[in-house]
Design an enzyme around this catalytic site. Structure first.
Site, PDB file in Angstrom:
ATOM      1  CB  SER A 187      -2.940 -10.613   0.100  1.00 42.06           C
ATOM      2  OG  SER A 187      -3.070 -11.420   1.253  1.00 42.06           O
TER       3      SER A 187
ATOM      4  CB  THR B  50      -3.799  -5.746   3.746  1.00 40.62           C
ATOM      5  OG1 THR B  50      -3.490  -5.393   2.411  1.00 40.62           O
ATOM      6  CG2 THR B  50      -2.911  -4.993   4.708  1.00 40.62           C
TER       7      THR B  50
ATOM      8  CB  THR C 235      -0.427  -5.079   1.842  1.00 42.87           C
ATOM      9  OG1 THR C 235      -1.349  -5.689   0.952  1.00 42.87           O
ATOM     10  CG2 THR C 235      -0.014  -3.731   1.278  1.00 42.87           C
TER      11      THR C 235
ATOM     12  NE  ARG D 171      -3.284   0.665  -5.410  1.00 42.15           N
ATOM     13  CZ  ARG D 171      -3.553   0.050  -4.270  1.00 42.15           C
ATOM     14  NH1 ARG D 171      -2.692  -0.785  -3.729  1.00 42.15           N
ATOM     15  NH2 ARG D 171      -4.688   0.269  -3.649  1.00 42.15           N
ATOM     16  CB  VAL D 172       1.904   3.393  -3.328  1.00 44.88           C
ATOM     17  CG1 VAL D 172       1.887   3.415  -1.812  1.00 44.88           C
ATOM     18  CG2 VAL D 172       3.289   3.024  -3.846  1.00 44.88           C
TER      19      VAL D 172
ATOM     20  CB  THR E  27      -7.822  -4.971   5.392  1.00 46.02           C
ATOM     21  OG1 THR E  27      -7.598  -5.843   4.279  1.00 46.02           O
ATOM     22  CG2 THR E  27      -9.176  -5.279   5.977  1.00 46.02           C
ATOM     23  N   GLY E  28      -8.398  -3.548   2.610  1.00 46.18           N
ATOM     24  CA  GLY E  28      -9.352  -3.321   1.526  1.00 46.18           C
ATOM     25  C   GLY E  28      -8.825  -2.333   0.496  1.00 46.18           C
TER      26      GLY E  28
HETATM   27  C1  SD4 Z   1      -4.071  -1.745  -0.790  1.00 49.36           C
HETATM   28  N1  SD4 Z   1      -5.172  -1.899   1.337  1.00 49.36           N
HETATM   29  O1  SD4 Z   1      -3.008  -1.884  -1.371  1.00 49.36           O
HETATM   30  C2  SD4 Z   1      -4.361  -2.628   0.395  1.00 49.36           C
HETATM   31  C3  SD4 Z   1      -4.977  -3.885  -0.093  1.00 49.36           C
HETATM   32  C4  SD4 Z   1      -5.695  -4.672   0.955  1.00 49.36           C
HETATM   33  O2  SD4 Z   1      -6.956  -6.371   1.667  1.00 49.36           O
HETATM   34  O3  SD4 Z   1      -5.822  -4.310   2.064  1.00 49.36           O
HETATM   35  N2  SD4 Z   1      -6.289  -5.743   0.679  1.00 49.36           N
HETATM   36  O4  SD4 Z   1      -4.926  -0.940  -1.156  1.00 49.36           O
END
Ligand code: SD4
Length: 343
Positions: free
Chosen positions: A96, A204, A222, A232-233, A255-256
Site C-alpha cells: 500500500s 497508508t 501511499t 485518482r488522487v 489513513t483510509g
Molecule cells: C487514499 N488515504 O489514497 C489513502 C488510502 C489509505 O489506508 O490510507 N489507505 O485515499
C-alpha cells in the site's frame, strides 16, 4: 474505555509483536457517548514524553524505530518523519506504499505523499510514477521550489532532475493481485474493508514526531486505494486532509478512504479542535463523527485518525475496528488498537 496495547521491546520483540498484531482480532470496547466528544478522556501515552514518534498501522513499528533513532540522537523531527516512512516505501511486502504498492486498475503504481515541518512549510507530490521515495521528493518540493505541490509527469521530471532513480515499482506479487482483480474488474475502490483478502491494500503510513526541542513534523505516503481509476488522487498528498502540523498546537494525520478525509479536511479539523482545547483523542473522535454524521454508508468504510499535541499526548480514532497505531518513545515501542465508532 479500554485500549489494547502491545509493548514491543527491542527489534526482535518488535517483529514478534507485529506478527501478533496481524493475528489479532482488532475488537475493542465500544467508545462511549457518540454525541459528546469532549467526554472522551485522552488515551495513548501520558504526555510530556519527548522525543516521541507515532504512525499508522503495524508497519509503523519498524518505521518508528528508524525515526526514533534520529530523534534519540537529538535530531530534527522533520528528518525523523522522512527517514521513518522511507522504510515502508522501500519494503515490497507492504502493498500500500511505495515499491510493491498495488497498482491502479490499469496496472500503474501511482504514488501520493506529503510532508510538513515545524514552521508550517509543506511539500507534496501526487500521481507520481516510477520513483520509490515520494516522501523525499515531497521534501524537495518543500525546500527547493517556491511551490507546495507537484503532480504526475511534472513531479516525475522534477524527481529525476533532482537525482532520484527511476524504477519499475510493480512487483510480481502486486501484478498477480491486479491480474486476479482484472478477472472480475468490479470497481469498488473501498472494497478492501469488506474483502479481508485485500486488507493489505488499505494501509497508508502517516507519521507524526516531536523532537527533543519540542518541534513537530509529519509525513504521509501511499500508493492509494488499490485498483483505483487511473489519475485518482486521494487525501494523502493534500495538506490539511491527510496531514496537518501546527507547532503551537500539535499534528494530525489520516489513513483510509481519502475521499471522506478530503471532504471533511480531517487533519486540519483535528488540529483546530485541539487548538480549542480538545485532547488529541477527543479531536480524532470528532473527526470521525463528522464523516459518520454525513455519510449513511460510513459503516462500510474505514478512516483512521492519529494525533499528537505539542505536549506529546496522543490520540487515535477510527470508523471501524482494526486500525492500529505504533508509538515509540524512550519508554519503548507499542502497537495500540485505536478506539472506533460505536454504530
Ligand atoms: C487514499 N488515504 O489514497 C489513502 C488510502 C489509505 O489506508 O490510507 N489507505 O485515499
Amino acid at each position: 474505555m479500554s485500549t489494547r496495547r502491545q509493548f514491543l521491546v527491542g527489534a526482535g520483540a518488535a517483529l514478534t509483536g507485529m506478527a501478533a498484531a496481524g493475528r489479532a482480532s482488532g475488537r475493542l470496547v465500544p467508545s462511549g457517548n457518540p454525541v459528546d466528544p469532549l467526554r472522551i478522556a485522552g488515551s495513548g501515552m501520558d504526555g510530556l514524553e519527548k522525543p516521541l514518534v507515532v504512525s499508522t498501522w503495524n508497519h509503523g513499528v519498524p518505521a518508528n524505530a528508524a525515526a526514533f533513532e534520529i530523534l534519540s540522537r537529538g535530531g530534527r523531527a522533520l528528518d525523523a518523519v522522512e527517514t521513518g516512512v522511507r522504510v515502508c516505501e522501500a519494503d515490497p511486502s507492504i502493498r500500500s506504499v511505495g515499491y510493491g504498492g498495488l497498482p491502479d486498475r490499469e496496472g500503474h503504481v501511482t504514488l501520493d505523499a506529503c510532508i510538513m515541518d515545524e514552521k508550517g512549510h509543506a511539500g507534496s507530490v501526487a500521481f507520481l510514477q516510477n520513483i520509490m521515495h515520494p516522501i523525499s521528493v515531497a521534501r524537495k518540493v518543500m525546500e527547493e521550489t517556491p511551490h507546495v505541490m507537484l503532480v504526475g509527469e511534472g513531479a516525475r521530471r522534477f524527481a529525476v532532475e533532482s537525482g532520484f532513480p527511476e524504477e519499475d515499482l510493480l512487483t510480481e506479487s502486486s501484478r498477480e493481485a491486479w491480474q486476479q482483480w482484472l478477472q472480475k474488474a468490479d470497481y469498488q475502490p473501498w472494497a478492501p474493508q469488506s474483502d479481508p483478502s485485500l486488507q493489505p491494500a488499505h494501509d497508508t503510513i502517516s507519521m507524526l514526531a516531536i523532537d527533543r526541542n519540542g518541534n513537530l513534523s509529519g509525513s504521509c505516503t501511499t500508493s492509494g486505494l488499490a485498483f483505483k481509476m487511473h489519475g485518482r488522487v486521494g487525501d494523502s498528498p493534500i495538506i490539511g486532509a491527510s496531514l496537518f502540523v501546527d507547532n503551537e498546537v500539535g499534528g494530525a494525520c489520516a489513513t483510509g478512504v481519502g475521499e471522506e478525509v478530503m471532504k471533511t479536511v480531517g487533519s486540519f479539523l483535528i488540529v483546530e479542535l485541539m487548538r480549542q482545547g480538545m485532547t488529541p483523542q477527543a479531536a480524532c473522535r470528532e473527526g470521525v463523527r463528522r464523516i459518520v454524521a454525513r455519510n449513511p454508508k460510513a459503516g462500510e468504510l474505514q478512516v483512521g485518525y492519529l494525533a499528537i499535541d505539542r505536549h506529546g499526548r496522543t490520540g487515535a480514532y477510527a470508523i471501524q475496528p482494526g486500525f492500529q497505531f505504533a508509538v515509540q518513545s524512550k519508554s519503548g515501542a507499542e502497537l495500540i488498537d485505536a478506539a472506533h465508532w460505536d454504530f
